[in-house]
Design a protein around this motif. Sequence first.
Motif, mmCIF file in Angstrom:
data_model
loop_
_atom_site.group_PDB
_atom_site.id
_atom_site.type_symbol
_atom_site.label_atom_id
_atom_site.label_comp_id
_atom_site.label_asym_id
_atom_site.label_seq_id
_atom_site.Cartn_x
_atom_site.Cartn_y
_atom_site.Cartn_z
ATOM 1 N N UNK A 268 0.853 -1.178 0.000
ATOM 2 C CA UNK A 268 0.000 0.000 0.000
ATOM 3 C C UNK A 268 0.897 1.238 0.000
ATOM 4 N N UNK A 269 0.652 2.124 -0.978
ATOM 5 C CA UNK A 269 1.542 3.275 -1.190
ATOM 6 C C UNK A 269 1.616 4.172 0.032
ATOM 7 N N UNK A 270 0.466 4.410 0.633
ATOM 8 C CA UNK A 270 0.484 5.351 1.749
ATOM 9 C C UNK A 270 1.253 4.772 2.938
ATOM 10 N N UNK A 271 1.141 3.436 3.139
ATOM 11 C CA UNK A 271 1.894 2.848 4.243
ATOM 12 C C UNK A 271 3.388 2.894 3.949
ATOM 13 N N UNK A 272 3.724 2.598 2.676
ATOM 14 C CA UNK A 272 5.147 2.586 2.327
ATOM 15 C C UNK A 272 5.769 3.957 2.578
ATOM 16 N N UNK A 273 5.034 4.993 2.276
ATOM 17 C CA UNK A 273 5.580 6.341 2.419
ATOM 18 C C UNK A 273 5.689 6.805 3.859
ATOM 19 N N UNK A 274 5.082 6.052 4.786
ATOM 20 C CA UNK A 274 5.208 6.446 6.183
ATOM 21 C C UNK A 274 6.646 6.324 6.677
ATOM 22 N N UNK A 275 7.472 5.685 5.858
ATOM 23 C CA UNK A 275 8.876 5.558 6.271
ATOM 24 C C UNK A 275 9.563 6.930 6.273
ATOM 25 N N UNK A 276 8.993 7.845 5.476
ATOM 26 C CA UNK A 276 9.648 9.150 5.333
ATOM 27 C C UNK A 276 9.633 9.998 6.611
ATOM 28 N N UNK A 277 8.495 10.169 7.281
ATOM 29 C CA UNK A 277 8.540 10.946 8.529
ATOM 30 C C UNK A 277 9.491 10.316 9.564
ATOM 31 N N UNK A 278 9.533 8.995 9.576
ATOM 32 C CA UNK A 278 10.437 8.317 10.514
ATOM 33 C C UNK A 278 11.877 8.641 10.146
ATOM 34 N N UNK A 279 12.157 8.562 8.855
ATOM 35 C CA UNK A 279 13.491 8.889 8.366
ATOM 36 C C UNK A 279 13.867 10.307 8.771
#
Lengths: 118, 280
Positions: free
Chosen positions: B88-99
């Motif tokens: 799921x694209x939105x879940x995958x992109x959640x890595x960015x705020x963590x990064x």
Amino acid sequence: MRIPILKLHDYLLISVQVDLDDQTALQFQEDVLEKIHEEGSRGVVIDLTSVEMIDSFIAKVLGDVVDMSNLMGARVVLTGIQPAVAITLIDMGIALDEVPTALDLEQGLERLQLELEG
Amino acid sequence: MAETEVLKQLIGKRLLDNQQTLAEEIHQGFQDKHAIRYTRISADAVIQHAGTLIEKVGMELIGEGSSTRGMREWGRAFGTEAASLQLSADKAMLVVPVLRRVLYSRIRSVFQEEQGEFEAYFDIADTVNPMIDQAIYAFTQAYFESQESRFQDAQDEILELSVPVVPVTSDVAILPIIGSVDSDRSQQLMSQALEKSRELKLRTLILDLSGVHTIDTYVAQNLFQLNDALRISGVQVILCGLRPELVQTIVHLGISFDQLTVVNNLPQALAKTGLTVSDS
């Protein structure tokens, strides 16, 4: 109010007893097509003996019913057309040269049989 | 007070030296903060992707990076992989705020150690933030391009499958048309029907339109063309199963079907070819 449509073997018999108003006419159109679809009818006799006059809209709807029924593989015979109705239909250019007509129900059915065998 | 360049070097080096640790920290944060569970991609793969990202940011800061191009490559690679794994694209992109959190915590510690200036912080941010933005953009672009092409493939497949010519005897076949017929589809229908009629050496093709609810003038035109083309090839075309609403549309559009043979239903169509269907 809806015009009753009777089934006789492969044919549908309709006797229009009242002067049609716009809504009844349109409902009639739908009902006929539905019935042809349901029963697989190959012929339809529409008896207009009791119809004393029609306006241009009703004339168009009738013409359309004939075309639409033909498209569904059913031949239509109009019977009992009164003089006033005949004049309106001609005036409207409803191509009745392609639509078989007959004097009454009996002759209408005979005509249908001829049509379907021809 | 340390200068921007020096700070950049230090931060960059810090990132590169601790790449693995940071990647794992990101992976951990990803799981903790968002309770992401990996069903389609392995934890190792995620850590590796995070690691590459850290590496690129680090390299850029020490002046050896390939800047936005590098980030775009990362984004494209991850995006295409995510699409193919159906993440799921939105879940995958959640890595960015963590990064971002992990990166900036390291940046903050270096600033504290070296007593960096406020201005320098903005310079660093101006380097790091655009990179992250590029990564997100490239990811999204790649992800959706991938989705688009898979969707297009599926559509093409549907078109292919949608012309089932069913032989009834050695020279009669039925083509049931189901669903909405748009201009694309009617073209397909035409060419496939012609092709198969030739293949099967048909004398009669029965087009059953029971599944069709609407029609437009273009499609009607195609039906006429199909009729003509088949007629020339010596194949008779019989139409059947026209629904009431279809018939009303046709008459209202003023289309005349006089040139075509139309009957009510399939048994009648078969009867016209000399076959009878008996209910026994």
